[in-house]
Design a protein around this motif. Structure first.
Motif, PDB file in Angstrom:
ATOM      1  N   SER A 358       0.833  -1.201   0.000  1.00  0.00           N
ATOM      2  CA  SER A 358       0.000   0.000   0.000  1.00  0.00           C
ATOM      3  C   SER A 358       0.867   1.251   0.000  1.00  0.00           C
ATOM      4  CB  SER A 358      -0.915  -0.017   1.231  1.00  0.00           C
ATOM      5  OG  SER A 358      -1.386   1.269   1.542  1.00  0.00           O
ATOM      6  N   ASP A 383      -6.838   8.566  -2.389  1.00  0.00           N
ATOM      7  CA  ASP A 383      -6.905   7.204  -2.907  1.00  0.00           C
ATOM      8  C   ASP A 383      -5.621   6.434  -2.609  1.00  0.00           C
ATOM      9  OD1 ASP A 383      -9.358   7.921  -4.061  1.00  0.00           O
ATOM     10  OD2 ASP A 383      -8.352   8.666  -5.863  1.00  0.00           O
ATOM     11  N   ASP A 384      -5.779   5.245  -2.056  1.00  0.00           N
ATOM     12  CA  ASP A 384      -4.606   4.390  -1.864  1.00  0.00           C
ATOM     13  C   ASP A 384      -4.255   3.732  -3.203  1.00  0.00           C
ATOM     14  OD1 ASP A 384      -2.527   3.139  -0.659  1.00  0.00           O
ATOM     15  OD2 ASP A 384      -3.748   1.852   0.644  1.00  0.00           O
ATOM     16  N   VAL A 385      -2.987   3.378  -3.359  1.00  0.00           N
ATOM     17  CA  VAL A 385      -2.498   2.780  -4.600  1.00  0.00           C
ATOM     18  C   VAL A 385      -1.641   1.574  -4.242  1.00  0.00           C
ATOM     19  CG1 VAL A 385      -1.180   3.145  -6.719  1.00  0.00           C
ATOM     20  CG2 VAL A 385      -2.497   5.030  -5.739  1.00  0.00           C
ATOM     21  N   SER A 425      -6.298   9.179  -7.896  1.00  0.00           N
ATOM     22  CA  SER A 425      -6.081   8.312  -9.051  1.00  0.00           C
ATOM     23  C   SER A 425      -7.279   8.407  -9.985  1.00  0.00           C
ATOM     24  CB  SER A 425      -5.892   6.862  -8.598  1.00  0.00           C
ATOM     25  OG  SER A 425      -5.827   5.998  -9.716  1.00  0.00           O
ATOM     26  N   VAL A 430      -1.650   8.798 -11.241  1.00  0.00           N
ATOM     27  CA  VAL A 430      -1.870   9.152  -9.844  1.00  0.00           C
ATOM     28  C   VAL A 430      -1.204  10.506  -9.594  1.00  0.00           C
ATOM     29  CG1 VAL A 430      -1.487   8.504  -7.443  1.00  0.00           C
ATOM     30  CG2 VAL A 430      -1.909   6.737  -9.164  1.00  0.00           C
ATOM     31  N   LEU A 484      -0.097   5.280 -13.472  1.00  0.00           N
ATOM     32  CA  LEU A 484      -0.510   4.233 -12.547  1.00  0.00           C
ATOM     33  C   LEU A 484       0.285   2.949 -12.754  1.00  0.00           C
ATOM     34  CD1 LEU A 484      -2.481   3.375 -10.308  1.00  0.00           C
ATOM     35  CD2 LEU A 484      -4.106   2.723 -12.101  1.00  0.00           C
ATOM     36  N   PHE A 487       3.573   2.056 -10.655  1.00  0.00           N
ATOM     37  CA  PHE A 487       3.579   1.721  -9.229  1.00  0.00           C
ATOM     38  C   PHE A 487       3.741   0.222  -8.972  1.00  0.00           C
ATOM     39  CE2 PHE A 487       1.736   5.893  -9.198  1.00  0.00           C
ATOM     40  CZ  PHE A 487       2.168   6.453  -7.999  1.00  0.00           C
ATOM     41  N   ARG A 488       3.370  -0.590  -9.971  1.00  0.00           N
ATOM     42  CA  ARG A 488       3.356  -2.034  -9.705  1.00  0.00           C
ATOM     43  C   ARG A 488       3.518  -2.792 -11.002  1.00  0.00           C
ATOM     44  NH1 ARG A 488       1.455  -4.858  -5.265  1.00  0.00           N
ATOM     45  NH2 ARG A 488       0.756  -6.995  -5.618  1.00  0.00           N
TER      46      ARG A 488
END
Length: 490
Positions: A358, A383-385, A425, A430, A484, A487-488
């Motif tokens: 998170s 907003d969490d990402v 987001s 984001v 976005l 981030f991952r």
């Protein structure tokens, strides 16, 4: 005639009573219920005659069934249609004929209810005889319809049984060829079927695990958990999925993945559950070994951060003139260490309080040293990402630099100052907004220092984003926009 197949006509005795009464009513020795087909006529009920059928081309009833009323032939020898008929000139010696047509509700002619005599009846039929013959013909049709409907129903039931048996055979054949263990239950969860693979895998006799016996195949430590999950699915109708240890045929326990889905009827009511068990023992052991190795590597990396920080501190003591630079460098390494420790693989004992994938959790860990008891000097909103180790390092460097500068020169350098970090987001990117308030007035720096370059490196080069700064009178406002996807990993 196909809809009225002869084998469906089971009420011959009742039809015989009708022909007996028709013959008596009309004063004739013979009465027949005749069904006319393409090449013949068949007598499905008869009184006063032994023959059961004749060719259609000599049939009187083939004419009678085409009319709307009873056809009466007072003397067949005087009727040009029948004078040369073999039934008239031959041994049968028909002279008088009267036939009421038998017609379906759809207007399809089937034959007739007739009376026959070997002597002429010049007077034909009386009104009472006509009425009686018509009534009896209606009675014949009612019985034919009942027999037809019963035959259709029997055929439908037979076809349904055949289809069900065929479907069950195909299902069992398919299930027995699958590598997974396949099972099914009644709507209440009663297990009534396991495929051959289940019995081969468990070594249990056929039928021994029906009902609630299946739960006894699980490891004792997994039984209550499996029961609770299964009851939850039965109550809610939600799909069933669980990993548990199943007893193998050699007595050992192996990890399997159990899944089940409900089958519903047109009204949404569950009529059956179908499920599978898949052996995942090797994959489970491989994942556990990989997790152990990953945790060990992460632990060693964390130790490297500590060693490097120690070396910097040692060097700073030897060279006091570099103490401030060394302090900044050590703080950055510490921030990287905190970021790595946050996103690294964890055991249940080492799991951080915040969710380890998170963004809000990561920033909460980074800003913990700047908080004051009873007061959040750095608050997180929006907003969490989801993040992973790829984005954690540049994010840690970026926000550590902002927090360090705020502590030295900005809002966190005075007791009443605070910082708000807002995350928004839109599904594509984001936006991270760092807003300082309550601190001293700030002015733009004269040039681009190392900290600025570090922020650019983190946000722009590593995350593919943009950085915008606004030195407002009441505090610095920094807006960072990052795709976005950065981030991952996918």
């Amino acid at each position: 005639m196909a809809a009225y197949e002869l084998e469906t006509l089971r009420d011959t005795a009742a039809l015989r009573k009708i022909t007996d009464f028709a013959a008596a009513l009309c004063g004739c020795p013979v009465s027949l219920v005749s069904l006319v087909e393409e090449t013949r006529q068949t007598f499905i009920a008869r009184s006063g005659i032994d023959i059961t059928e004749t060719p259609r081309d000599v049939s009187f009833c083939a004419h009678a069934m085409l009319g709307d009323e009873i056809m009466v032939v007072p003397d067949a020898t005087d009727d040009p249609r029948f004078a040369c008929n073999a039934l008239v000139t031959g041994e049968t010696n028909i002279r008088f004929y009267a036939g009421a047509p038998l017609v379906t509700e759809d207007g399809i002619p089937l034959g007739s209810l007739c009376v026959i005599d070997t002597v002429p009846h010049p007077e034909g039929l009386t009104d009472l005889q006509r009425q009686g013959l018509e009534t009896l013909a209606d009675n014949v049709m009612a019985r034919l319809r009942d027999n037809r409907d019963a035959a259709v129903s029997r055929n439908a039931e037979r076809d349904a049984r055949i289809a069900l048996t065929d479907s069950n055979t195909r299902f069992r054949t398919l299930a027995d060829t699958m590598p997974q263990m396949v099972w099914s239950t009644l709507p209440d969860g009663y297990h009534d079927y396991f495929n051959a693979r289940w019995y081969e895998y468990t070594g249990m006799p056929d039928g021994s695990t029906d009902g609630e016996g299946w739960n006894g195949m699980f490891h004792p430590d997994d039984q209550e958990r499996a029961w609770a999950r299964w009851r939850q699915s039965l109550t809610s109708g939600d799909p069933y999925e669980i990993e548990y240890r199943l007893r193998y045929r050699d007595g050992t326990y192996r990890w399997v993945l159990g899944r089940a889905l409900p089958i519903r009827d047109d009204e949404g009511k569950i009529v059956r559950w179908f499920g599978t068990c898949t052996d995942i023992h090797e994959q489970k052991l491989t994942l556990e070994e990989r997790e152990v190795i990953s945790q060990e590597l992460s632990h060693r990396i964390k130790n490297i951060f500590s060693v490097v920080s120690g070396l910097i501190a040692f060097s700073a003591r030897a060279h006091p003139e570099f103490r401030d630079i060394a302090g900044d460098l050590r703080d950055r390494i510490t921030a990287l260490g905190r970021a790595h420790d946050f996103v690294r693989p964890h055991s249940p004992a080492s799991m951080p309080a915040n969710q380890p994938n998170s963004l809000i959790g990561l920033l909460g860990e980074l800003f913990e040293p700047y908080q004051v008891t009873g007061q959040d000097r750095v608050s997180l909103k929006g907003d969490d990402v989801a993040i992973d180790d790829r984005s954690a390092t540049p994010l840690a460097l970026l926000f550590h630099e902002l927090a360090t500068n705020a502590t030295k020169y900005g809002a966190l350098s005075v007791p009443d100052g605070w910082v708000t970090v807002t995350m928004n987001s839109d599904g594509e990117a984001v936006t991270l907004d760092w807003r300082e308030q309550g601190g001293p007035a700030v002015t733009p720096p004269g040039g681009s220092g190392f900290g600025t370059q570090l922020m650019e490196l983190s946000a722009v080069r590593q995350l593919g984003g943009t950085v915008a700064r606004d030195w407002k009178a009441d505090g610095l406002d920094v807006t960072v926009t990052v795709p976005l996807a950065a981030f991952r990993r996918r």
